[in-house]
Motif scaffolding. Sequence first.
Motif, PDB file in Angstrom:
ATOM      1  N   LEU A  31       0.814  -1.333  -0.004  1.00  0.00           N
ATOM      2  CA  LEU A  31      -0.063  -0.077  -0.054  1.00  0.00           C
ATOM      3  C   LEU A  31       0.648   1.137   0.040  1.00  0.00           C
ATOM      4  O   LEU A  31       0.338   2.255  -0.061  1.00  0.00           O
ATOM      5  N   GLY A  32       2.147   1.133  -0.170  1.00  0.00           N
ATOM      6  CA  GLY A  32       3.025   2.455  -0.008  1.00  0.00           C
ATOM      7  C   GLY A  32       3.152   2.967   1.100  1.00  0.00           C
ATOM      8  O   GLY A  32       3.683   4.234   1.037  1.00  0.00           O
ATOM      9  N   ALA A  33       3.507   2.255   2.136  1.00  0.00           N
ATOM     10  CA  ALA A  33       3.594   2.931   3.459  1.00  0.00           C
ATOM     11  C   ALA A  33       4.819   2.609   4.072  1.00  0.00           C
ATOM     12  O   ALA A  33       4.952   2.891   5.277  1.00  0.00           O
ATOM     13  N   ALA A  69      -1.219   9.446  -7.175  1.00  0.00           N
ATOM     14  CA  ALA A  69      -0.627   8.110  -7.483  1.00  0.00           C
ATOM     15  C   ALA A  69      -0.602   7.219  -6.208  1.00  0.00           C
ATOM     16  O   ALA A  69      -0.658   6.140  -6.384  1.00  0.00           O
ATOM     17  N   ALA A  70      -0.423   7.823  -5.070  1.00  0.00           N
ATOM     18  CA  ALA A  70      -0.778   6.938  -3.583  1.00  0.00           C
ATOM     19  C   ALA A  70      -2.183   6.408  -3.849  1.00  0.00           C
ATOM     20  O   ALA A  70      -2.261   5.366  -3.240  1.00  0.00           O
ATOM     21  N   GLU A  71      -3.207   7.179  -4.144  1.00  0.00           N
ATOM     22  CA  GLU A  71      -4.396   6.555  -4.087  1.00  0.00           C
ATOM     23  C   GLU A  71      -4.608   5.522  -5.107  1.00  0.00           C
ATOM     24  O   GLU A  71      -5.236   4.476  -4.747  1.00  0.00           O
ATOM     25  N   ALA A 102      -3.058   2.498  -3.539  1.00  0.00           N
ATOM     26  CA  ALA A 102      -3.602   1.651  -2.413  1.00  0.00           C
ATOM     27  C   ALA A 102      -4.896   0.934  -2.939  1.00  0.00           C
ATOM     28  O   ALA A 102      -5.339  -0.065  -2.372  1.00  0.00           O
ATOM     29  N   GLU A 103      -5.790   1.736  -3.747  1.00  0.00           N
ATOM     30  CA  GLU A 103      -7.058   1.038  -4.335  1.00  0.00           C
ATOM     31  C   GLU A 103      -6.595  -0.340  -4.849  1.00  0.00           C
ATOM     32  O   GLU A 103      -7.146  -1.218  -4.744  1.00  0.00           O
ATOM     33  N   GLU A 104      -5.625  -0.178  -5.767  1.00  0.00           N
ATOM     34  CA  GLU A 104      -5.295  -1.424  -6.595  1.00  0.00           C
ATOM     35  C   GLU A 104      -4.658  -2.730  -5.522  1.00  0.00           C
ATOM     36  O   GLU A 104      -5.001  -3.750  -5.683  1.00  0.00           O
ATOM     37  N   LEU A 125     -12.493  10.854 -10.169  1.00  0.00           N
ATOM     38  CA  LEU A 125     -13.068   9.926 -10.809  1.00  0.00           C
ATOM     39  C   LEU A 125     -12.497   8.843 -11.475  1.00  0.00           C
ATOM     40  O   LEU A 125     -12.859   8.019 -12.136  1.00  0.00           O
ATOM     41  N   GLY A 126     -11.180   9.018 -11.155  1.00  0.00           N
ATOM     42  CA  GLY A 126     -10.083   7.991 -11.683  1.00  0.00           C
ATOM     43  C   GLY A 126     -10.414   6.480 -10.978  1.00  0.00           C
ATOM     44  O   GLY A 126     -10.590   5.424 -11.441  1.00  0.00           O
ATOM     45  N   SER A 127     -11.100   6.450  -9.726  1.00  0.00           N
ATOM     46  CA  SER A 127     -11.507   5.367  -9.103  1.00  0.00           C
ATOM     47  C   SER A 127     -12.679   4.750  -9.713  1.00  0.00           C
ATOM     48  O   SER A 127     -12.683   3.421  -9.806  1.00  0.00           O
TER      49      SER A 127
END
Length: 597
Positions: free
Chosen positions: A458-460, A512-514, A517-519, A535-537
């Motif tokens: 998740l990039g943390a 980018a972080a979003e 995380a979503e993927e 709206l990218g989600s």
Amino acid sequence: MSGRGALARVSAQARPFLRARLPAVARLSAWSLLEFAQTFIGGYAVARALDGGFLAGTPTTGLLWLSLAALAVLPAALATRGVFRGLADLVEPLRDGLVRRAVTHGIAGALTAPATATTTRSVSRVTHQSEIARDGWAGLVLSLRSFVFTAVGALAGMAVLSPRLLLVAVPPVLIGCGLFLATLAPMAVRQRTYLDTDEAFAAHTGRTASAVRDIAATGGAPTVLDGAGRLSHEQSRAARSLARWAAVRIIALGICGALPPLLLLLTAPWLLRHGLTTGGLVGAFAYLTQSLAPAVHALLTVLGTAGGRLVVVLDRFTAPDRLPPSPARHPAYGRPLPTGGATAELRAVTFGYGPAARTVVDRLDLTLRPGERLAVVGPSGSGKSTLAALLAGVLTPDRGEVRWLGRPLTAPDSPEPGAVRTLLPQRGYVFTGTVRDNLRYLCPGAADRDLVEAADQLGATRLLDRLGGLDAPLDPARLSEGERQLLALVRAGLSTAPLLILDEATSQLDPAAEIRAEEALARRPGTLVVIAHRLGSAQRADRVLVLDGGTAVCGPPHDMPHRSALYRDLTGHWTPAPTEADVVPLTGGAPTCDRAG
């Protein structure tokens, strides 16, 4: 609920508590022996001062005896410090234990039945009721200790002066105490009723305070006032019933405290004929009025007020702690999650914030399958967060039903909320503790390597390194909103629930972080619902649900520009206007918003 039953339950749990603190009881008793000595010497010295001093013509002897009685007060006064130190060893552990139980019960209620959990009731138990128990227990211990050692000292002194004095003092004390004890059970019932009405009134006040604007907007003030008046009347009626039984206790106090000195005066001629001296008569009167009567009065008063409340309040803490069972294991860490069928369903669900308020969701059908990613978009106020709360079971629909894993939420065999869904709100919750404690909150059995792997996905990882690793203490005040959200997302990635709902939980992350995380959360087994902040989600989802006031449109992302004018406006696309068949009304027998779109 009977007072005897409450007393039995409290007694059953009090015995282990007291057994574990026998050394503290012994220390308290040792200090109290000084009070016994002071009581015994007080009345006996008065009798000897009269018989062997003033009445015998030797006032010096009388003054010496009175001086001894005065000096006996000093050790008892010095023992006060030791008494209160021993009292703290008995009282403070009780309050700490009650607070832990109240917090556990509150968390259990919020996890097992979030729609009906009452925050004000839990707060009342942590603060008001635990303090009632603490003060009541402290007063009871002090009064019981004083009564035992003072009464024994007074009776021992009267027995030394003349055994016949016990025939005068003991019977009224026993009768009064018996009558008083007979009121404990009915008083406990009425005290419980009073506390129930107090909790109900507090809960009503809390709900009213949090909904003042809605009440004013919907014209619900008369209904709220009627409810408050009814609860106030019930509380007043419970208080009056309590007061009637208190009158019986006043009679019992009179028998215990006022009758023995009166009987002593009435039987004085008989006692003097049978060998009681004048000094002994005055000493006995001093025992009864200065020692025994105050001790009995103090004990019965505490039993009647703080003691009754203590039993009732403690009974409210005797329910066993029922935290929800641990959720099913993540496939990477144990037993697979449930598969097959719908993860969650809305069936003709209707919801509005108040009887006269605008309906936010009206007869909406929605089916979510395992492995699916649904994005929910729409303008502010269109009902996105309301939909998330309905899916999570936080809100109860006005009509229709919500199902998890094929079973209605209201069914007796409905699965535990914590085992089915995880809801992440926009504000990431982080508590004081270690980084490890925060990340393992939804998956207590996760190993350190699982935490590190989830943080990497998740990039943390850089955030964990900056914080000092898994063992580092975490101060929520030193974290930004984005850092809190990132930690909450890692926690969600470890969650074992098959339904994960993100209610704008990535709003403070950069794009980018979003995406990362979503993927990562989409690769997690189960169903992912994203209340979209960007709206990218929606472009990355399997299906998109567009909420727009009175209509809802649902379908794959590539079809949504053709189906929804609002979606076209949001994305900047333009295509020919959709036909009526493309639009799913929120009212009416509409096609369901299922996987087929």
